[in-house]
Scaffold this motif. Structure first.
Motif, mmCIF file in Angstrom:
data_model
loop_
_atom_site.group_PDB
_atom_site.id
_atom_site.type_symbol
_atom_site.label_atom_id
_atom_site.label_comp_id
_atom_site.label_asym_id
_atom_site.label_seq_id
_atom_site.Cartn_x
_atom_site.Cartn_y
_atom_site.Cartn_z
ATOM 1 N N LEU A 15 -3.056 -2.468 0.775
ATOM 2 C CA LEU A 15 -3.860 -3.227 0.073
ATOM 3 C C LEU A 15 -3.308 -3.769 -1.233
ATOM 4 C CD1 LEU A 15 -7.080 -0.895 0.162
ATOM 5 C CD2 LEU A 15 -6.886 -3.031 1.090
ATOM 6 N N VAL A 16 -2.625 -3.068 -1.947
ATOM 7 C CA VAL A 16 -1.749 -3.498 -2.934
ATOM 8 C C VAL A 16 -0.573 -4.508 -2.592
ATOM 9 C CG1 VAL A 16 0.341 -2.792 -4.742
ATOM 10 C CG2 VAL A 16 -1.982 -1.559 -4.418
ATOM 11 N N LYS A 17 -0.086 -4.517 -1.452
ATOM 12 C CA LYS A 17 0.958 -5.590 -0.769
ATOM 13 C C LYS A 17 0.025 -6.810 -0.610
ATOM 14 C CE LYS A 17 4.366 -2.516 1.105
ATOM 15 N NZ LYS A 17 5.045 -2.052 2.298
ATOM 16 N N ASP A 18 -1.017 -6.617 -0.044
ATOM 17 C CA ASP A 18 -2.182 -7.801 0.326
ATOM 18 C C ASP A 18 -2.359 -8.598 -1.114
ATOM 19 O OD1 ASP A 18 -2.168 -7.083 2.785
ATOM 20 O OD2 ASP A 18 -4.107 -6.458 2.939
ATOM 21 N N LEU A 19 -2.627 -7.697 -2.189
ATOM 22 C CA LEU A 19 -2.947 -8.403 -3.519
ATOM 23 C C LEU A 19 -1.745 -9.128 -4.281
ATOM 24 C CD1 LEU A 19 -4.431 -8.857 -5.993
ATOM 25 C CD2 LEU A 19 -3.912 -6.549 -6.921
ATOM 26 N N ARG A 20 -0.509 -8.483 -3.786
ATOM 27 C CA ARG A 20 0.758 -9.149 -4.200
ATOM 28 C C ARG A 20 0.874 -10.421 -3.511
ATOM 29 N NH1 ARG A 20 2.288 -9.030 -8.723
ATOM 30 N NH2 ARG A 20 2.201 -11.253 -8.140
ATOM 31 N N GLY A 21 0.602 -10.220 -2.236
ATOM 32 C CA GLY A 21 0.776 -11.663 -1.380
ATOM 33 C C GLY A 21 -0.224 -12.825 -2.024
ATOM 34 N N LEU A 22 -1.481 -12.249 -2.279
ATOM 35 C CA LEU A 22 -2.510 -13.365 -2.960
ATOM 36 C C LEU A 22 -2.099 -13.733 -4.264
ATOM 37 C CD1 LEU A 22 -5.826 -11.512 -1.710
ATOM 38 C CD2 LEU A 22 -5.031 -13.638 -0.871
ATOM 39 N N LEU A 23 -1.490 -12.897 -5.034
ATOM 40 C CA LEU A 23 -1.079 -13.436 -6.497
ATOM 41 C C LEU A 23 0.069 -14.439 -6.261
ATOM 42 C CD1 LEU A 23 -1.558 -9.953 -8.348
ATOM 43 C CD2 LEU A 23 -2.943 -12.095 -8.677
ATOM 44 N N ASP A 24 1.000 -13.979 -5.357
ATOM 45 C CA ASP A 24 2.170 -14.920 -5.151
ATOM 46 C C ASP A 24 1.708 -16.275 -4.705
ATOM 47 O OD1 ASP A 24 3.863 -12.928 -6.137
ATOM 48 O OD2 ASP A 24 4.493 -12.238 -4.129
ATOM 49 N N GLU A 25 0.911 -16.284 -3.819
ATOM 50 C CA GLU A 25 0.235 -17.432 -3.035
ATOM 51 C C GLU A 25 -0.367 -18.335 -4.205
ATOM 52 O OE1 GLU A 25 -1.022 -20.229 -0.104
ATOM 53 O OE2 GLU A 25 0.675 -18.907 -0.648
#
Length: 151
Positions: A15-25
């Motif tokens: 879930l944290v990796k998904d959040l990081r991906g969304l923030l990077d996007e």
């Protein structure tokens, strides 16, 4: 058995990796938007120059009409310059009949930090502040880059 594997909930790390991906996007999209706006402005300037060179004020292309427009922008003179001249910007607007343009505002983030500092110093908001401020508690996820460990 196959369906159970597909139905497994994601772990906290995923879930944290998904959040990081969304923030990077989000950061990438903001950078792309900033570049796109700059590209649009540069292209407009190129078109303006070509229209002036060709003595053309209107062109139709691809179902759109593009026209050369003369405009005037009005920008506030820098505070430093006004201060050096002893001129008060808001007073001048009022004297010239533009007082209705002046709006008192409070920046949300500034209010947040001021109230947090007040509560830290006084323990809680005063009764007066509680008549205009509604505090509420919530959970959030803080994100910051990890410090690199020195070897």
């Amino acid at each position: 058995m196959e369906q159970q594997k597909q139905q497994q909930p994601k772990g906290l790390t995923d879930l944290v990796k998904d959040l990081r991906g969304l923030l990077d996007e989000k950061d990438r999209l903001e950078a792309d938007t900033k570049k796109n706006k700059a590209d649009i402005e540069a292209k407009k300037q190129e078109i303006i120059q070509q229209m002036l060179d060709d003595d053309t004020t209107r062109i139709s292309c691809g179902g759109y009409v593009y026209t050369l427009q003369a405009k005037t922008a009005y920008n506030k003179i820098a505070d430093d310059t006004l201060d050096a001249e002893g001129i008060d910007y808001l007073d001048t607007l009022r004297l010239e009949g533009f007082g209705h343009l002046i709006k008192e505002t409070v920046n949300t983030r500034t209010l947040q930090s001021a109230m947090a500092a007040y509560v830290e110093e006084h323990g809680e908001l005063s009764e007066g502040l509680l008549t205009i401020i509604k505090p509420y508690d919530y959970n959030d996820v803080g994100t910051r880059k990890e410090a690199k460990k020195k070897k």
